[in-house]
Enzyme design. Structure first.
Site, PDB file in Angstrom:
ATOM      1  N   ILE A  18      49.104 -37.998  18.326  1.00  0.00           N
ATOM      2  CA  ILE A  18      48.830 -37.093  19.447  1.00  0.00           C
ATOM      3  C   ILE A  18      48.991 -35.630  19.085  1.00  0.00           C
ATOM      4  CG2 ILE A  18      49.378 -38.789  21.222  1.00  0.00           C
ATOM      5  CD1 ILE A  18      52.155 -37.577  21.462  1.00  0.00           C
ATOM      6  N   GLY A  19      49.418 -35.331  17.860  1.00  0.00           N
ATOM      7  CA  GLY A  19      49.566 -33.922  17.497  1.00  0.00           C
ATOM      8  C   GLY A  19      49.994 -33.768  16.053  1.00  0.00           C
ATOM      9  N   GLY A  21      51.681 -30.536  13.212  1.00  0.00           N
ATOM     10  CA  GLY A  21      52.233 -29.191  13.073  1.00  0.00           C
ATOM     11  C   GLY A  21      52.473 -28.873  11.614  1.00  0.00           C
ATOM     12  N   GLY A  22      53.128 -27.750  11.362  1.00  0.00           N
ATOM     13  CA  GLY A  22      53.368 -27.328   9.993  1.00  0.00           C
ATOM     14  C   GLY A  22      54.318 -28.246   9.253  1.00  0.00           C
ATOM     15  N   MET A  23      55.283 -28.854   9.976  1.00  0.00           N
ATOM     16  CA  MET A  23      56.298 -29.679   9.326  1.00  0.00           C
ATOM     17  C   MET A  23      56.104 -31.164   9.563  1.00  0.00           C
ATOM     18  SD  MET A  23      59.875 -27.629   9.855  1.00  0.00           S
ATOM     19  CE  MET A  23      60.344 -28.957  10.920  1.00  0.00           C
ATOM     20  N   VAL A  26      52.997 -35.919  15.079  1.00  0.00           N
ATOM     21  CA  VAL A  26      53.595 -36.512  16.278  1.00  0.00           C
ATOM     22  C   VAL A  26      52.742 -37.696  16.729  1.00  0.00           C
ATOM     23  CG1 VAL A  26      54.436 -36.104  18.607  1.00  0.00           C
ATOM     24  CG2 VAL A  26      54.462 -34.247  16.943  1.00  0.00           C
ATOM     25  N   LYS A  41      58.253 -37.961  16.109  1.00  0.00           N
ATOM     26  CA  LYS A  41      57.881 -36.858  15.216  1.00  0.00           C
ATOM     27  C   LYS A  41      58.271 -37.263  13.798  1.00  0.00           C
ATOM     28  CE  LYS A  41      57.719 -32.673  16.477  1.00  0.00           C
ATOM     29  NZ  LYS A  41      57.898 -31.273  16.898  1.00  0.00           N
ATOM     30  N   ASP A 135      62.747 -20.489  16.948  1.00  0.00           N
ATOM     31  CA  ASP A 135      61.279 -20.539  16.869  1.00  0.00           C
ATOM     32  C   ASP A 135      60.678 -20.651  18.271  1.00  0.00           C
ATOM     33  OD1 ASP A 135      58.861 -20.458  15.563  1.00  0.00           O
ATOM     34  OD2 ASP A 135      58.763 -22.620  15.241  1.00  0.00           O
TER      35      ASP A 135
END
Length: 708
Positions: A18-19, A21-23, A26, A41, A135
């Site tokens: 569903i997603g 990111g940089g790290m 998800v 995650k 962040d």
């Protein structure tokens, strides 16, 4: 590698991605223990291989798991499986604040303040538990479908900033505080700065600072004054403007000191938006640079009568300016200066020439100073930071600069931080010093300097250069910033990729981990996104075989082999529980996708292999040689075996038994009573009583043995 349908920790079934990111990536998953949907995650591979980062990530995530607040995306669990490290979080169905702002262009003042209050309450709860986010940005704020605002990724940012990545690269530099941009110490007031930038974007639809690289943006956060949101949207009320400006003061000491103070002013702004109640420290105390938060009043221009070119700057013979004569100008008008008549307009005036000469000399000196200053700064002779440190601010406590030459970088950082000094690091190839050993600094040892001064350390990169950073999967801007920080040049070429997001790095040359001298040009291959000739694999999980076939056919794919398998979830019987390609993979048209359909939980079967003795134990009167019917049955009443015999023991061997695993052996036979002779007491005669037969049924419980 994560696959759809796999089970993490014997508990979390991965359902769909569903997603990203940089790290991390998800996934939506199902918690089979508590029967609820969750978000999982999973750390990306490059971070999973760093043991120090993983340890920090785990400890920070465990700390964040202690946070429970309605405005925080709660962390439920932290785990690992092989080389997969993951955290399990609350699944929030909704949209990120970033996408919400993009969708609406900008938010109304009331909506922006309301969202900021909820975000602040979540951050406050974390700060009260000694957890700093580091962040805060719209991408880490989620608005659920029911309008609830939640902050996510608590604790993870600290794990990243404390290890292999800088905050500027890890997070979004558009929202980073000046102290984070400098690589210095950050605390709760850094979150307050980032919140102020986020509120700025909600109110205006844009970020306050932008640039071509992350480094350029970071410098603006450090040096450039924060623009007012009213410069872009004039109708923003003064209270909202002042809250943003106070949150984003360069000095942490001039910002709000706690989230409680922020919340108080935000709530008051909702009630009285046009009231000027926000108190900002303008730095008017001695030795401080004054920060102007409002508009600078413009000097009023006095009306001056325009004279002829010959009369301009003319002085009278006494070297004085002509006195103004009274005029009949209307009341309230400024008097008009009228000069006295002078018949020597074209005459030579020595005093006038002296004045002109002095002015010319002063102008020449000023221009010379400016030129020398610029040249000195360019050549490194003039240190602007040193000048700034001596003027325009309140003098701090002084400390003695230690001798760091020859120290390890780690030891030098600890020593400088302990003295309250900041530091910047610049690497330099050296055959004299080992790698990560301090060559020198810009401030001599023993010199008294103010606490907070930035010390520039020159560090040895060794004789063979420095290790090439790993920028795989990072955006072009992030990769460029990281490489340029290490002193490398960057060039790029583009290629399509079905696995790397558009605009991110597919590969790098030289490769990560290789040593290269500073100044080397690193070639980055940047993804242009998926090849348009490929087909994206749809999600057919939990569909019937027919529906899955239709879905795959519609997008140009085909069904390969279909196999029925056991699945522990009884609700998936007859549904697809496995597909051979992950959702979102790009494959050639016509590719066959293998499916597995659930036939429910696996049934356990049992076996029984034993020698069964006669029923003499249960019936001591049992006569050897009696014909007996022996029956083996399950506890549920299923007959498994029947035999008639007069010889014991009887061998019984049965496999594939279904049921509870227990059963019984039944013995059926006729029990024979032999004839008996007795004396009749009345007559004294011998009387023989004939024998008899009666049916007997004996049950003996048995335990079956599980198979395979």
């Amino acid at each position: 590698m994560i696959k759809i349908g796999m089970l993490l920790g014997d508990r979390y079934e991965i359902q769909e991605k569903i997603g990203t990111g940089g790290m991390s990536d998800v996934y939506k998953a199902k918690d089979h223990k508590l029967y609820r949907p969750v978000a999982v995650k999973v750390l990306k591979q490059e971070f999973s291989e760093n043991t120090n980062f993983v340890a920090k990530f785990r400890s920070e995530a465990q700390a964040a798991a202690g946070l429970m607040h309605s405005n925080i995306v709660n962390v439920y669990d932290v785990g690992e499986e092989g080389d997969i490290y993951y955290i399990v979080m609350e699944l929030v169905e909704g949209i990120t604040l970033k996408k919400y702002i993009e969708k609406k262009a900008r938010l109304s003042v009331k909506e922006a303040i309301s969202i900021a209050i909820q975000v602040s309450m979540g951050i406050e709860a974390a700060h009260n538990n000694h957890i700093i986010h580091r962040d805060i940005k719209p991408q880490n704020i989620i608005i659920s479908k029911d309008g609830k605002v939640k902050v996510t990724d608590f604790g993870i940012a600290k794990a990243a900033t404390s290890n292999t990545i800088t905050s500027n690269v890890m997070g979004s530099v558009h929202y980073t505080s000046p102290e984070q941009a400098r690589g210095g110490y950050s605390d709760a007031k850094s979150d307050i700065y980032s919140l102020g930038v986020t509120l700025f974007e909600m109110l205006t639809g844009r970020v306050p600072f932008n640039g071509e690289t992350t480094v350029a943006i970071a410098i603006k956060h450090i040096q450039d004054p924060m623009p007012s949101p009213r410069d872009f949207v004039p109708e923003i009320p003064i209270s909202a403007e002042q809250i943003v400006l106070k949150c984003t003061q360069k000095s942490p000491d001039r910002r709000y000191q706690t989230m409680a103070e922020v919340i108080e002013d935000l709530k008051r702004s909702l009630i009285s938006p046009d009231e000027d109640f926000v108190v900002i420290d303008d730095g008017e105390t001695a030795g401080q640079t004054r920060v102007v938060t409002g508009e600078v009043p413009r000097a009023k221009k006095k009306p001056v009568r325009k004279e002829s070119e010959e009369e301009h700057l003319r002085l009278n013979h006494n070297g004085q300016r002509p006195r103004p004569k009274k005029s009949s100008a209307g009341k309230g008008r400024p008097p008009v200066v009228e000069e006295e008549d002078d018949d020597d307009d074209d005459g030579y005036d020595p005093k006038m020439e002296r004045v002109t000469t002095v002015l010319a000399v002063i102008a020449a000196v000023l221009i010379g100073c400016i030129v020398l200053f610029i040249a000195g700064k360019t050549l490194g002779i003039v240190d602007l930071d040193e000048i700034k440190s001596q003027f325009g601010k309140e003098k701090n406590e002084e400390v003695q600069m230690p001798d760091v030459a020859g120290m390890s970088l780690t030891r030098a950082k600890e020593m400088l931080s302990g003295l309250g000094l900041d530091y910047e690091v610049a690497y330099e190839e050296s055959s004299e010093y080992e790698e990560d050993i301090i060559i020198g600094s810009n401030i001599k040892a023993g010199r008294q300097i103010e606490a907070g001064t930035v010390v520039k350390l020159t560090v040895s990169a060794g004789a063979q250069g420095v290790n090439m950073p790993d920028v795989g999967g990072k955006s072009l801007a992030e990769a460029t910033a990281l490489l340029e920080k290490e002193g490398f040049q960057v060039s790029k070429n583009e290629a399509s990729s079905n696995t790397v997001d558009k605009g991110c790095v597919i590969s790098q040359t030289p490769a990560a981990g290789e040593k290269a001298p500073r100044g080397t040009t690193v070639t980055l291959q940047i993804s242009t996104g998926p090849d348009s000739s490929k087909v994206s694999v749809p999600n057919v999980m939990n569909m019937s075989e027919m529906d899955a076939t239709v879905t795959l056919t519609e997008v140009g794919l085909a069904v390969g082999t279909v196999e029925e398998i056991n699945n522990e979830d009884p609700t998936t019987i007859g549904l697809v529980c496995y597909q051979s390609y992950s959702v979102g993979d790009f494959v050639d048209p016509g590719t066959k996708v293998d499916l597995k359909v659930s036939k429910g939980p696996m049934e356990i079967t049992y076996g029984f292999n034993a020698n069964v003795d006669s029923p003499i134990l249960e019936d001591p009167a049992f006569l050897s040689g009696t014909q007996v019917t022996v029956i083996l049955m399950t506890a549920e009443g299923q007959e498994l075996m029947r035999t008639n015999t007069a010889a014991f023991p009887v061998t019984m061997n049965v496999s594939g038994i279904k049921g509870s695993g227990v059963g019984k052996v039944i013995f059926q036979y006729m029990a024979v009573t032999p004839p008996t002779t007795t004396t009749d007491p009345a007559t004294g005669e011998m009387v023989t009583i004939p024998g008899s037969e009666e049916p007997r049924l004996i049950e003996r419980p048995v335990q079956f043995t599980p198979e395979g």
